[in-house]
Each structure stands twice: as C-alpha cells, then as structure tokens.
Design an enzyme around this catalytic site. Sequence first.
Site, mmCIF file in Angstrom:
data_model
loop_
_atom_site.group_PDB
_atom_site.id
_atom_site.type_symbol
_atom_site.label_atom_id
_atom_site.label_comp_id
_atom_site.label_asym_id
_atom_site.label_seq_id
_atom_site.Cartn_x
_atom_site.Cartn_y
_atom_site.Cartn_z
ATOM 1 N N CYS A 188 39.890 75.083 33.535
ATOM 2 C CA CYS A 188 38.904 75.043 34.731
ATOM 3 C C CYS A 188 39.080 74.223 35.847
ATOM 4 O O CYS A 188 39.001 74.306 37.052
ATOM 5 C CB CYS A 188 37.690 75.323 34.184
ATOM 6 S SG CYS A 188 37.178 76.661 33.362
ATOM 7 N N CYS A 190 36.511 72.417 31.238
ATOM 8 C CA CYS A 190 37.938 72.403 30.429
ATOM 9 C C CYS A 190 39.179 72.184 31.333
ATOM 10 O O CYS A 190 38.827 72.112 32.564
ATOM 11 C CB CYS A 190 37.923 73.810 29.461
ATOM 12 S SG CYS A 190 38.450 75.242 30.431
ATOM 13 N N GLU A 218 33.253 78.742 34.965
ATOM 14 C CA GLU A 218 33.689 78.228 36.370
ATOM 15 C C GLU A 218 34.678 79.554 36.690
ATOM 16 O O GLU A 218 34.556 79.477 37.896
ATOM 17 C CB GLU A 218 34.693 76.888 36.017
ATOM 18 C CG GLU A 218 33.895 75.677 35.588
ATOM 19 C CD GLU A 218 33.672 75.862 33.953
ATOM 20 O OE1 GLU A 218 33.810 76.640 33.317
ATOM 21 O OE2 GLU A 218 33.629 74.637 33.402
ATOM 22 N N CYS A 242 35.871 81.446 31.156
ATOM 23 C CA CYS A 242 34.842 80.598 31.167
ATOM 24 C C CYS A 242 33.944 80.587 32.461
ATOM 25 O O CYS A 242 34.100 81.498 33.469
ATOM 26 C CB CYS A 242 35.921 79.385 31.506
ATOM 27 S SG CYS A 242 36.612 78.463 30.172
#
Length: 148
Positions: A98, A95, A55, A53
């Site tokens: 994260c 998400c 992040e 991801c």
Amino acid sequence: MTDDELIALAREAALKAYAPYSKFHVGCAIESVDGDVVTGANMENACYRLGICAEQSALTAAQHKFGLARVARIAVAGGGIDGASLTGDLTCTPCGGCRQAIFEAACLSGRDIDVLSANGEGTRFEHDAIGSLLPHGFGPANLTEVGE
Ligand code: THU
C-alpha cells in the site's frame, strides 16, 4: 476536515470490511486537495493471497472520483470488531504494497501525501509523509530511461 474527522471516516469504513479470515478490519479515508473524500475497506477472499487492502480499495475510489494526482491526505485505521465498533490499541500503518500504491499517487502530483495511521479504537494515530514511510521509493521516474 480535521485529522480526527478523517480518522473517524476510516474507522467507519472499516465496519464495511469483508475480513472473515483474518478478522482484522481496516478502513481507509482519502481526502483530495479540494476536500472531496472517498473511503474503502479491506476485502478478503477464500484464496487468501487475492485479498485487497483498504488503501488499495480507497485509492481505486479516489481515482474514479477525483484522480490519483489530487490525493492529499490518507487516514487508515485497523483492528478487531466488538459489537458495532472498531477496537484495538495498535496503530495500523499501511503495508509495504500500500505504501507503494500511495507513493505512485504522490509521484503523479509531485506532492508528498500525509498518512494518518490510527489504532482501532481511534484514540491514537501517527502522522507521516509517504516519503518517510517509503524512502528511496521506486516510481514512474525510474522508468523514463527505457521505452520507445
Ligand atoms: N490490511 C489492509 O487492508 N491494509 C494494510 O495496510 C495492512 C493489512 C488488511 C489485509 C488483510 O485483509 C488484513 O488486513 C490482515 O492482514
């Protein structure tokens, strides 16, 4: 840096995502307590579950540049790509995984971290503290009763 400036950096970072499978490009910009900024974007893989991801990518850069404990603010933006710009009306909140990673950084400093979740086109964002995105989070403190 203003909220809009940090979001603009997240949207710009999303243009460097490698997202050929989902076609959902996410960018993240992280500002330190001293005003330093790092960015990251999602990076997918033919083995779908191994994608990273935005992040997590930016948090890794943050650890290298100024340390997780100095993270103050995080902007995330996600959507499709139209020409050379990020698009989409829905705000992109981090998400669950994260949120856990951001929570770890907050626990290290003892400060809550501000999260700006923007839509792809950069016209709207939500502003939350990580403590409200991940209430009752499991963190380093939960591990203190075991060990040597
Ligand atoms: N994605 C992120 O980079 N961050 C989030 O918080 C949500 C999802 C990515 C993972 C995947 O590459 C794509 O968005 C679609 O789920």
